[in-house]
Design an enzyme around this catalytic site. Sequence first.
Site, short mmCIF file in Angstrom:
data_model
loop_
_atom_site.label_atom_id
_atom_site.label_comp_id
_atom_site.label_asym_id
_atom_site.label_seq_id
_atom_site.Cartn_x
_atom_site.Cartn_y
_atom_site.Cartn_z
CD GLU A 181 0.99 8.29 28.93
OE1 GLU A 181 1.65 8.23 30.00
OE2 GLU A 181 1.41 8.80 27.88
NE ARG A 233 7.69 6.52 44.45
CZ ARG A 233 7.57 5.81 43.32
NH1 ARG A 233 8.40 4.81 43.09
NH2 ARG A 233 6.66 6.10 42.42
P1 AMP Z 1 -1.35 9.31 39.22
O1 AMP Z 1 -2.26 8.14 39.35
O2 AMP Z 1 -1.21 9.79 37.81
O3 AMP Z 1 -1.72 10.43 40.18
O4 AMP Z 1 0.10 8.80 39.60
C1 AMP Z 1 0.45 8.69 40.89
C2 AMP Z 1 1.32 7.49 41.19
O5 AMP Z 1 2.31 7.26 40.19
C3 AMP Z 1 2.05 7.73 42.49
O6 AMP Z 1 1.97 6.54 43.24
C4 AMP Z 1 3.45 8.09 42.08
O7 AMP Z 1 4.36 7.43 42.89
C5 AMP Z 1 3.60 7.65 40.63
N1 AMP Z 1 4.06 8.72 39.72
C6 AMP Z 1 3.38 9.27 38.68
N2 AMP Z 1 4.08 10.19 38.05
C7 AMP Z 1 5.27 10.27 38.69
C8 AMP Z 1 6.45 11.09 38.51
N3 AMP Z 1 6.55 11.99 37.54
N4 AMP Z 1 7.46 10.92 39.39
C9 AMP Z 1 7.36 10.00 40.39
N5 AMP Z 1 6.31 9.22 40.59
C10 AMP Z 1 5.25 9.34 39.76
#
Ligand code: AMP
Length: 172
Positions: free
Chosen positions: A97, A60
């Site tokens: 996770e 995205r």
């Molecule tokens: P993070 O590495 O935890 O910051 O996760 C970010 C990535 O995971 C991004 O590329 C988001 O598209 C996806 N992502 C994580 N959590 C969500 C959520 N609750 N809704 C949509 N996309 C998420």
Amino acid sequence: MVDKLKKIIRDIHDFPKKGIIFKDITTLLRDPLSYQKTVDLLAHRYISKKIDLVVGIEARGFIVGAALAYKLGAGVVLVRKAGKLPYKTHKETYDLEYGSDTLEIHSDAIEKGQNVLIADDLLATGGTVSAVIKLIEKMGGNIIECAFLSELEFLNGKEKLSPYSVFSLVKF
Ligand code: AMP
């Protein structure tokens, strides 16, 4: 306008697994005015920052990053999941996770000193973008900011990315 963007992003409960509220931006993307406004608002912030390259994170982040790069007159660089890029790459593995994931960038995608903007749809824990920052640092890129369409503030991803600057249009 930001309120409208916030409302048009759809919550999907228990996706991709139980307990997660997935922020679905497809409802924003299919609305011409909302998508246009998203890109315009981000472009307005960076138009005078002499951005050379926008780094979009699969998948995205490409949709946000490519449109933004076009508006800024910048190039687009792809960060992809392992095994998708055809040329030589730098790799960075980061913890999820459960388990881990690897991101790659072409080894010649960024020249030392180029001004780089990182773009993704959403900042959650910041793990993904931390890995992207490491890749860009390795190549000597000058990271101007990390730009997101939205941010889950309660996860404190911003702190994890410090001292790099973070901007998000919509905050949840
Ligand atoms: P993070 O590495 O935890 O910051 O996760 C970010 C990535 O995971 C991004 O590329 C988001 O598209 C996806 N992502 C994580 N959590 C969500 C959520 N609750 N809704 C949509 N996309 C998420």
